[in-house]
Design a protein around this motif. Structure first.
Motif, PDB file in Angstrom:
ATOM      1  N   LEU A 154       0.835  -1.188   0.000  1.00  0.00           N
ATOM      2  CA  LEU A 154       0.000   0.000   0.000  1.00  0.00           C
ATOM      3  C   LEU A 154       0.876   1.246   0.000  1.00  0.00           C
ATOM      4  CD1 LEU A 154      -2.598  -1.184   2.656  1.00  0.00           C
ATOM      5  CD2 LEU A 154      -2.842  -1.215   0.163  1.00  0.00           C
ATOM      6  N   GLY A 155       0.409   2.270  -0.682  1.00  0.00           N
ATOM      7  CA  GLY A 155       1.125   3.536  -0.730  1.00  0.00           C
ATOM      8  C   GLY A 155       0.714   4.448   0.421  1.00  0.00           C
ATOM      9  N   GLU A 172       3.869  -3.659   8.009  1.00  0.00           N
ATOM     10  CA  GLU A 172       2.897  -2.572   7.934  1.00  0.00           C
ATOM     11  C   GLU A 172       2.845  -2.027   6.514  1.00  0.00           C
ATOM     12  OE1 GLU A 172       1.645   1.538  10.208  1.00  0.00           O
ATOM     13  OE2 GLU A 172       3.150   0.242  11.095  1.00  0.00           O
ATOM     14  N   GLY A 173       1.624  -1.715   6.065  1.00  0.00           N
ATOM     15  CA  GLY A 173       1.457  -1.180   4.722  1.00  0.00           C
ATOM     16  C   GLY A 173       1.339  -2.243   3.651  1.00  0.00           C
ATOM     17  N   GLY A 208      -4.725 -13.508   6.343  1.00  0.00           N
ATOM     18  CA  GLY A 208      -3.585 -13.390   7.238  1.00  0.00           C
ATOM     19  C   GLY A 208      -3.203 -11.962   7.578  1.00  0.00           C
ATOM     20  N   SER A 209      -3.846 -10.988   6.952  1.00  0.00           N
ATOM     21  CA  SER A 209      -3.569  -9.589   7.301  1.00  0.00           C
ATOM     22  C   SER A 209      -4.312  -9.231   8.578  1.00  0.00           C
ATOM     23  CB  SER A 209      -4.017  -8.642   6.190  1.00  0.00           C
ATOM     24  OG  SER A 209      -3.174  -8.735   5.080  1.00  0.00           O
ATOM     25  N   GLN A 210      -3.808  -8.215   9.238  1.00  0.00           N
ATOM     26  CA  GLN A 210      -4.454  -7.695  10.433  1.00  0.00           C
ATOM     27  C   GLN A 210      -4.731  -6.212  10.257  1.00  0.00           C
ATOM     28  OE1 GLN A 210      -1.875  -8.477  13.765  1.00  0.00           O
ATOM     29  NE2 GLN A 210      -2.949 -10.371  14.222  1.00  0.00           N
ATOM     30  N   ILE A 211      -5.830  -5.782  10.840  1.00  0.00           N
ATOM     31  CA  ILE A 211      -6.154  -4.376  10.932  1.00  0.00           C
ATOM     32  C   ILE A 211      -5.861  -3.996  12.370  1.00  0.00           C
ATOM     33  CG2 ILE A 211      -7.956  -2.650  10.671  1.00  0.00           C
ATOM     34  CD1 ILE A 211      -7.108  -4.289   8.090  1.00  0.00           C
ATOM     35  N   LEU A 241      -1.529  -4.501   8.417  1.00  0.00           N
ATOM     36  CA  LEU A 241      -0.310  -5.294   8.470  1.00  0.00           C
ATOM     37  C   LEU A 241      -0.548  -6.618   7.754  1.00  0.00           C
ATOM     38  CD1 LEU A 241      -0.660  -4.033  11.682  1.00  0.00           C
ATOM     39  CD2 LEU A 241       1.697  -4.748  11.553  1.00  0.00           C
ATOM     40  N   GLY A 242       0.264  -6.909   6.762  1.00  0.00           N
ATOM     41  CA  GLY A 242       0.190  -8.181   6.042  1.00  0.00           C
ATOM     42  C   GLY A 242       1.517  -8.888   6.138  1.00  0.00           C
ATOM     43  N   GLU A 243       1.483 -10.144   6.527  1.00  0.00           N
ATOM     44  CA  GLU A 243       2.704 -10.937   6.693  1.00  0.00           C
ATOM     45  C   GLU A 243       3.690 -10.236   7.622  1.00  0.00           C
ATOM     46  OE1 GLU A 243       3.902 -11.530   2.610  1.00  0.00           O
ATOM     47  OE2 GLU A 243       2.681 -13.350   2.481  1.00  0.00           O
TER      48      GLU A 243
END
Length: 121
Positions: free
Chosen positions: A33-34, A82-83, A89-92, A77-79
């Motif tokens: 993500l940007g 952050e970003g 498997g991602s978390q918010i 957050l993925g793997e």
């Protein structure tokens, strides 16, 4: 029409409707993500909309995420990074807790704008 046929017709109609609702393409792999992100909380705690530059997503959560609706900050957050957004498997992470991503659908800009307008009603 007897009651069994009526029940079957109702069940089939519901299944067809649910299948149609999930026909948006799913995110296949992780994306970085940007910095130009917009998160639209649509009043519920099950999903939210995400615009990242020219890319648009509907992020569905595994379970209800009550902290999302009232959080003053949100990060993705993925793997463990952050970003990064991954289809599973991602978390918010909010300032009030963490929630797990269950699925990510790709949206086009018009769908995103329409859903965003509806969420503000």
């Amino acid at each position: 029409m007897n009651i069994k046929r009526l029940c079957l017709a109702v069940l089939l109609a519901g299944a067809a409707s649910a299948a149609h609702a999930g026909d948006k393409p799913a995110l296949e792999g992780c994306v970085e993500l940007g910095t130009q992100q917009e998160i639209v909380r649509n009043g519920g705690s099950q999903s939210f909309l995400l615009r990242d530059g020219d890319n648009h997503y509907r992020v569905a959560l595994r379970r209800s995420c009550d902290s999302l609706a009232v959080a003053s900050s949100v990060s993705i957050l993925g793997e463990g990074t952050e970003g990064r957004l991954c289809p599973s498997g991602s978390q918010i992470k909010t300032n009030r807790g963490k929630c797990e991503v269950g699925a990510v659908e790709l949206l086009d800009a018009d769908e995103f704008a329409s859903l965003k307008r509806r969420s503000r009603r």
